[in-house]
Design a protein around this motif. Sequence first.
Motif, PDB file in Angstrom:
ATOM      1  N   GLU A  64      36.585  41.328  44.031  1.00  0.00           N
ATOM      2  CA  GLU A  64      37.827  40.569  44.240  1.00  0.00           C
ATOM      3  C   GLU A  64      37.705  39.677  45.469  1.00  0.00           C
ATOM      4  OE1 GLU A  64      40.439  40.070  42.207  1.00  0.00           O
ATOM      5  OE2 GLU A  64      39.165  41.224  40.854  1.00  0.00           O
ATOM      6  N   GLU A  65      37.106  40.211  46.527  1.00  0.00           N
ATOM      7  CA  GLU A  65      36.936  39.411  47.739  1.00  0.00           C
ATOM      8  C   GLU A  65      35.969  38.253  47.501  1.00  0.00           C
ATOM      9  OE1 GLU A  65      37.808  42.799  51.142  1.00  0.00           O
ATOM     10  OE2 GLU A  65      35.820  42.722  50.200  1.00  0.00           O
ATOM     11  N   ILE A  66      34.933  38.486  46.719  1.00  0.00           N
ATOM     12  CA  ILE A  66      33.975  37.413  46.430  1.00  0.00           C
ATOM     13  C   ILE A  66      34.639  36.335  45.566  1.00  0.00           C
ATOM     14  CG2 ILE A  66      32.736  38.105  44.325  1.00  0.00           C
ATOM     15  CD1 ILE A  66      30.982  37.036  47.477  1.00  0.00           C
ATOM     16  N   ARG A  67      35.560  36.741  44.677  1.00  0.00           N
ATOM     17  CA  ARG A  67      36.307  35.761  43.880  1.00  0.00           C
ATOM     18  C   ARG A  67      37.173  34.865  44.762  1.00  0.00           C
ATOM     19  NH1 ARG A  67      36.981  39.890  40.197  1.00  0.00           N
ATOM     20  NH2 ARG A  67      35.967  39.466  38.234  1.00  0.00           N
ATOM     21  N   ALA A  68      37.613  35.384  45.895  1.00  0.00           N
ATOM     22  CA  ALA A  68      38.500  34.646  46.795  1.00  0.00           C
ATOM     23  C   ALA A  68      37.750  33.671  47.701  1.00  0.00           C
ATOM     24  CB  ALA A  68      39.306  35.622  47.644  1.00  0.00           C
ATOM     25  N   VAL A  69      36.421  33.722  47.687  1.00  0.00           N
ATOM     26  CA  VAL A  69      35.634  32.819  48.521  1.00  0.00           C
ATOM     27  C   VAL A  69      35.839  31.387  48.026  1.00  0.00           C
ATOM     28  CG1 VAL A  69      33.272  32.134  49.137  1.00  0.00           C
ATOM     29  CG2 VAL A  69      33.901  34.555  49.116  1.00  0.00           C
ATOM     30  N   ALA A  70      36.109  30.484  48.953  1.00  0.00           N
ATOM     31  CA  ALA A  70      36.293  29.074  48.597  1.00  0.00           C
ATOM     32  C   ALA A  70      34.970  28.507  48.085  1.00  0.00           C
ATOM     33  CB  ALA A  70      36.768  28.292  49.807  1.00  0.00           C
ATOM     34  N   VAL A  71      35.008  27.959  46.886  1.00  0.00           N
ATOM     35  CA  VAL A  71      33.811  27.400  46.271  1.00  0.00           C
ATOM     36  C   VAL A  71      33.965  25.879  46.185  1.00  0.00           C
ATOM     37  CG1 VAL A  71      32.347  27.414  44.214  1.00  0.00           C
ATOM     38  CG2 VAL A  71      33.480  29.510  44.934  1.00  0.00           C
ATOM     39  N   PRO A  72      33.068  25.147  46.819  1.00  0.00           N
ATOM     40  CA  PRO A  72      33.183  23.688  46.808  1.00  0.00           C
ATOM     41  C   PRO A  72      32.701  23.052  45.504  1.00  0.00           C
ATOM     42  CG  PRO A  72      31.288  24.353  48.103  1.00  0.00           C
ATOM     43  CD  PRO A  72      31.964  25.622  47.640  1.00  0.00           C
ATOM     44  N   TYR A  73      32.825  21.754  45.448  1.00  0.00           N
ATOM     45  CA  TYR A  73      32.289  20.915  44.385  1.00  0.00           C
ATOM     46  C   TYR A  73      32.934  21.187  43.032  1.00  0.00           C
ATOM     47  CZ  TYR A  73      28.862  21.068  48.128  1.00  0.00           C
ATOM     48  OH  TYR A  73      28.273  21.091  49.359  1.00  0.00           O
ATOM     49  N   GLY A  74      34.144  21.744  43.023  1.00  0.00           N
ATOM     50  CA  GLY A  74      34.856  21.967  41.771  1.00  0.00           C
ATOM     51  C   GLY A  74      34.198  22.965  40.842  1.00  0.00           C
ATOM     52  N   MET A  75      33.395  23.867  41.392  1.00  0.00           N
ATOM     53  CA  MET A  75      32.671  24.827  40.554  1.00  0.00           C
ATOM     54  C   MET A  75      33.551  25.954  40.037  1.00  0.00           C
ATOM     55  SD  MET A  75      28.983  25.310  42.297  1.00  0.00           S
ATOM     56  CE  MET A  75      27.806  23.983  42.431  1.00  0.00           C
ATOM     57  N   GLY A  76      34.655  26.235  40.699  1.00  0.00           N
ATOM     58  CA  GLY A  76      35.526  27.312  40.247  1.00  0.00           C
ATOM     59  C   GLY A  76      35.061  28.663  40.760  1.00  0.00           C
ATOM     60  N   THR A  77      35.987  29.603  40.784  1.00  0.00           N
ATOM     61  CA  THR A  77      35.697  30.920  41.368  1.00  0.00           C
ATOM     62  C   THR A  77      34.735  31.755  40.523  1.00  0.00           C
ATOM     63  OG1 THR A  77      37.640  31.857  40.300  1.00  0.00           O
ATOM     64  CG2 THR A  77      37.926  31.036  42.545  1.00  0.00           C
ATOM     65  N   GLN A  78      34.713  31.525  39.242  1.00  0.00           N
ATOM     66  CA  GLN A  78      33.866  32.337  38.363  1.00  0.00           C
ATOM     67  C   GLN A  78      32.383  32.185  38.687  1.00  0.00           C
ATOM     68  OE1 GLN A  78      35.610  34.435  36.801  1.00  0.00           O
ATOM     69  NE2 GLN A  78      33.973  35.444  35.708  1.00  0.00           N
ATOM     70  N   VAL A  79      32.017  31.050  39.271  1.00  0.00           N
ATOM     71  CA  VAL A  79      30.614  30.815  39.599  1.00  0.00           C
ATOM     72  C   VAL A  79      30.109  31.854  40.602  1.00  0.00           C
ATOM     73  CG1 VAL A  79      30.938  29.168  41.500  1.00  0.00           C
ATOM     74  CG2 VAL A  79      28.930  29.002  40.078  1.00  0.00           C
ATOM     75  N   MET A  80      30.962  32.302  41.511  1.00  0.00           N
ATOM     76  CA  MET A  80      30.556  33.319  42.479  1.00  0.00           C
ATOM     77  C   MET A  80      30.351  34.672  41.804  1.00  0.00           C
ATOM     78  SD  MET A  80      30.091  31.916  45.392  1.00  0.00           S
ATOM     79  CE  MET A  80      30.256  33.093  46.705  1.00  0.00           C
ATOM     80  N   VAL A  81      31.185  34.981  40.837  1.00  0.00           N
ATOM     81  CA  VAL A  81      31.041  36.243  40.103  1.00  0.00           C
ATOM     82  C   VAL A  81      29.705  36.254  39.366  1.00  0.00           C
ATOM     83  CG1 VAL A  81      32.011  37.685  38.269  1.00  0.00           C
ATOM     84  CG2 VAL A  81      33.532  36.566  39.920  1.00  0.00           C
ATOM     85  N   HIS A  82      29.366  35.140  38.719  1.00  0.00           N
ATOM     86  CA  HIS A  82      28.080  35.057  38.013  1.00  0.00           C
ATOM     87  C   HIS A  82      26.912  35.162  38.995  1.00  0.00           C
ATOM     88  CE1 HIS A  82      30.196  34.227  34.386  1.00  0.00           C
ATOM     89  NE2 HIS A  82      30.585  33.021  34.746  1.00  0.00           N
ATOM     90  N   ALA A  83      27.057  34.540  40.160  1.00  0.00           N
ATOM     91  CA  ALA A  83      26.001  34.610  41.167  1.00  0.00           C
ATOM     92  C   ALA A  83      25.792  36.050  41.617  1.00  0.00           C
ATOM     93  CB  ALA A  83      26.355  33.718  42.363  1.00  0.00           C
ATOM     94  N   VAL A  84      26.888  36.753  41.864  1.00  0.00           N
ATOM     95  CA  VAL A  84      26.813  38.162  42.279  1.00  0.00           C
ATOM     96  C   VAL A  84      26.167  38.998  41.187  1.00  0.00           C
ATOM     97  CG1 VAL A  84      28.248  40.206  42.688  1.00  0.00           C
ATOM     98  CG2 VAL A  84      28.656  38.110  43.986  1.00  0.00           C
ATOM     99  N   ASP A  85      26.579  38.798  39.944  1.00  0.00           N
ATOM    100  CA  ASP A  85      25.987  39.561  38.839  1.00  0.00           C
ATOM    101  C   ASP A  85      24.474  39.360  38.783  1.00  0.00           C
ATOM    102  OD1 ASP A  85      28.448  40.555  38.104  1.00  0.00           O
ATOM    103  OD2 ASP A  85      28.767  39.086  36.500  1.00  0.00           O
ATOM    104  N   ALA A  86      24.029  38.114  38.958  1.00  0.00           N
ATOM    105  CA  ALA A  86      22.589  37.826  38.927  1.00  0.00           C
ATOM    106  C   ALA A  86      21.877  38.504  40.100  1.00  0.00           C
ATOM    107  CB  ALA A  86      22.355  36.319  38.960  1.00  0.00           C
TER     108      ALA A  86
END
Length: 153
Positions: A64-86
């Motif tokens: 949940e905290e990783i989802r709240a991280v501000a993600v630039p370039y219009g990538m959206g929050t889901q990109v961080m979840v996928h990064a963490v999963d990888a």
Amino acid sequence: MTTVSSPQNGTATLGQRPIALVAWGATEAILRHSQAALARIDVTQPQWWALNNIVRAEHGLTREEIRAVAVPYGMGTQVMVHAVDALVHRGWLGIGADDRLTLTEQGREGLATAKEHMDRVRAELLGDITEEEYATAVSVLQRVTDNLAQRLL
């Protein structure tokens, strides 16, 4: 008077060039260069962001905290979840009993290697630009952003 010449826009004074065009071109060049540097070690930019955010947190981060991280370039929050999963799949992140994500030893080594690459990216980006010139450029762009943000209120 400082002038620049390019095939696309002829000769123009720097002060007459559209700031958005220059900023956009710089953004694209910086992203291409940094993403290429990270790709050489099989790391994506969102993975780099995730590793940095997690290592800075004293006790790691939850999903949940990783989802709240501000993600630039219009990538959206889901990109961080996928990064963490990888990164979990790769063995660079572990999940504790409290569901907090933390770097494994392999993750710390990977982050150190990525940091070396990104330090080179910064040095290449700066080239002959002084830290003072860089700070001025960033400051001016931030002021432009702030000026326009105030108009949207």
